[in-house]
Scaffold this active site. Structure first.
Site, mmCIF file in Angstrom:
data_model
loop_
_atom_site.group_PDB
_atom_site.id
_atom_site.type_symbol
_atom_site.label_atom_id
_atom_site.label_comp_id
_atom_site.label_asym_id
_atom_site.label_seq_id
_atom_site.Cartn_x
_atom_site.Cartn_y
_atom_site.Cartn_z
ATOM 1 N N GLU A 1 4.495 -5.483 7.310
ATOM 2 C CA GLU A 1 3.670 -4.471 8.003
ATOM 3 C C GLU A 1 3.998 -4.339 9.481
ATOM 4 O OE1 GLU A 1 2.556 -6.739 5.890
ATOM 5 O OE2 GLU A 1 1.204 -5.813 4.435
ATOM 6 N N ALA B 1 0.853 -1.190 0.000
ATOM 7 C CA ALA B 1 0.000 0.000 0.000
ATOM 8 C C ALA B 1 0.887 1.238 0.000
ATOM 9 C CB ALA B 1 -0.862 -0.008 1.253
ATOM 10 N N GLY C 1 0.713 -5.675 0.193
ATOM 11 C CA GLY C 1 -0.311 -5.869 -0.831
ATOM 12 C C GLY C 1 0.228 -6.437 -2.139
ATOM 13 N N GLU D 1 0.371 -10.052 -1.523
ATOM 14 C CA GLU D 1 -1.018 -10.494 -1.436
ATOM 15 C C GLU D 1 -1.665 -10.558 -2.825
ATOM 16 O OE1 GLU D 1 -1.956 -7.455 1.433
ATOM 17 O OE2 GLU D 1 -2.191 -8.940 3.030
HETATM 18 N N1 COA Z 1 4.543 3.303 -0.159
HETATM 19 C C1 COA Z 1 4.960 4.495 -0.598
HETATM 20 N N2 COA Z 1 6.197 4.717 -1.113
HETATM 21 C C2 COA Z 1 7.024 3.658 -1.169
HETATM 22 C C3 COA Z 1 6.658 2.388 -0.706
HETATM 23 C C4 COA Z 1 5.340 2.216 -0.191
HETATM 24 N N3 COA Z 1 4.882 1.037 0.219
HETATM 25 N N4 COA Z 1 7.707 1.548 -0.875
HETATM 26 C C5 COA Z 1 8.697 2.292 -1.410
HETATM 27 N N5 COA Z 1 8.297 3.560 -1.585
HETATM 28 C C6 COA Z 1 9.058 4.679 -2.138
HETATM 29 C C7 COA Z 1 10.079 5.201 -1.141
HETATM 30 O O1 COA Z 1 9.460 6.090 -0.224
HETATM 31 C C8 COA Z 1 11.048 5.885 -2.062
HETATM 32 O O2 COA Z 1 10.519 7.121 -2.462
HETATM 33 P P1 COA Z 1 11.462 8.445 -2.486
HETATM 34 O O3 COA Z 1 12.498 8.137 -3.539
HETATM 35 O O4 COA Z 1 10.513 9.534 -2.875
HETATM 36 O O5 COA Z 1 12.056 8.575 -1.125
HETATM 37 C C9 COA Z 1 11.054 4.984 -3.293
HETATM 38 O O6 COA Z 1 9.846 4.220 -3.226
HETATM 39 C C10 COA Z 1 12.225 4.018 -3.317
HETATM 40 O O7 COA Z 1 12.232 3.310 -2.101
HETATM 41 P P2 COA Z 1 13.530 3.246 -1.149
HETATM 42 O O8 COA Z 1 13.044 2.915 0.232
HETATM 43 O O9 COA Z 1 14.353 4.469 -1.299
HETATM 44 O O10 COA Z 1 14.299 2.025 -1.821
HETATM 45 P P3 COA Z 1 15.227 0.952 -1.103
HETATM 46 O O11 COA Z 1 15.805 0.132 -2.182
HETATM 47 O O12 COA Z 1 16.141 1.622 -0.127
HETATM 48 O O13 COA Z 1 14.207 0.053 -0.206
HETATM 49 C C11 COA Z 1 12.210 -1.233 0.189
HETATM 50 C C12 COA Z 1 13.230 -0.725 -0.841
HETATM 51 C C13 COA Z 1 11.107 -1.959 -0.574
HETATM 52 C C14 COA Z 1 12.884 -2.208 1.154
HETATM 53 C C15 COA Z 1 11.616 -0.049 0.995
HETATM 54 O O14 COA Z 1 11.171 0.932 0.077
HETATM 55 C C16 COA Z 1 10.442 -0.402 1.883
HETATM 56 O O15 COA Z 1 10.634 -0.978 2.949
HETATM 57 N N6 COA Z 1 9.199 -0.059 1.457
HETATM 58 C C17 COA Z 1 8.018 -0.263 2.253
HETATM 59 C C18 COA Z 1 7.479 -1.669 2.076
HETATM 60 C C19 COA Z 1 6.284 -1.923 2.985
HETATM 61 O O16 COA Z 1 6.344 -1.747 4.189
HETATM 62 N N7 COA Z 1 5.171 -2.386 2.373
HETATM 63 C C20 COA Z 1 3.952 -2.667 3.080
HETATM 64 C C21 COA Z 1 3.102 -1.453 3.142
HETATM 65 S S1 COA Z 1 1.634 -1.663 4.125
#
Ligand code: COA
Length: 266
Positions: free
Chosen positions: A139, A71, A116, A119
């Protein structure tokens, strides 16, 4: 082969190649995170897709490093409980609609499939991935839990212990591990090979007898919830109804005549 492409949202591209539809999440800068607007677009589009008898297979995929990283967390920030619950209900409706599609569905996971995103893949009939794809239900790191079926569909697919470990640790696992556990059909070296693999699988299914493929999906998805004698009866009744169709007659006749069958979905 004809191909037509259009957007149902700024970040969602729908492409049609003959009987195969590919839905691509095109939001590289947020790793494919699902915004409310994307979910609303899918909510509107999926019933239309389900009703299209000309579509026989559906591929869901992403772009860049993300399949769907869950999400859109930014949209959780500062919203009240009512709005949060509303978002969750919308997400559930979309995921349930993906699972209920009568067409064969393939998740082509090109990168992060988190929350998601994982999922969504779990709602598909086949999951293919690249070596670099990472799967998880992280999450708990937000102080939350999965809300799109992750805790239930994954537990049913791979058991409670693995599912609980994944949720409780928030760990991301590589495609190779899920392949070894039997959740993934295939792992490819890169995105191009993944695209080719997904297109070959979807194309092969789409070229099959359409009524038989749809019936197979219902049978295999719904049968295991029934007691075995009922499930075996379900199998025989589905087979019997297919034998009564034009396609059933045509397939047998073509075999006897030593020619390729022409299936019309009747
Ligand atoms: N929602 C909104 N934005 C997201 C996102 C999410 N679920 N997942 C990644 N992004 C965005 C980041 O904020 C970042 O944006 P920015 O460049 O404007 O700062 C961009 O995508 C790249 O992500 P980044 O975190 O810089 O890349 P990374 O390679 O360091 O890490 C992840 C990758 C996937 C490990 C990390 O982005 C992450 O943990 N995301 C959240 C995943 C999550 O918790 N999902 C469940 C949501 S309920």
């Amino acid at each position: 082969m004809t191909a037509a492409e259009h957007r149902i949202d700024e970040h969602l591209v729908v492409r049609r190649d003959g009987a195969v539809v590919t839905v691509t999440v095109d939001r590289e800068d947020a790793l494919g995170a699902l915004s409310r607007s994307m979910l609303e677009a899918l909510d509107g589009y999926l019933p239309e897709l389900a009703a299209d008898d000309g579509v026989r297979a559906v591929v869901l995929t992403g772009t860049g490093r993300g399949f769907v990283a869950g999400a859109d967390i930014g949209e959780y920030h500062g919203v009240d409980q009512r709005r949060f619950d509303d978002y969750q209900r919308l997400g559930r409706r979309v995921l349930d609609a993906v699972e209920a599609l009568p067409q064969y569905t393939v998740a082509a996971v090109n990168g992060y499939a988190l929350g998601g995103g994982f999922e969504l893949a779990l709602c598909c009939d086949a999951i293919l991935a690249t070596e670099r794809a990472r799967f998880g239900l992280p999450e708990v790191k937000l102080g939350l839990l999965p809300g799109g079926g992750g805790s239930q569909r994954l537990a049913r697919a791979l058991g409670v212990r693995f599912t609980l470990r994944l949720i409780a640790t928030g760990a991301m696992v590589p495609a190779a591990e899920l392949y070894r556990r039997g959740l993934l059909e295939e792992v490819y070296t890169d995105a191009a090979a993944l695209r080719a693999g997904a297109s070959e699988l979807a194309g092969t299914v789409a070229a099959g007898a359409p009524l038989a493929v749809r019936a197979a999906k219902r049978l295999v998805r719904e049968g295991p919830a029934l007691p075995l004698p009922d499930a075996l009866g379900f199998e025989q009744s589905v087979l019997s109804s297919l034998f009564a169709t034009e396609d059933g007659r045509e397939g047998v006749a073509a075999f006897v005549d030593k020619r390729d069958p022409v299936f019309r979905g009747r």
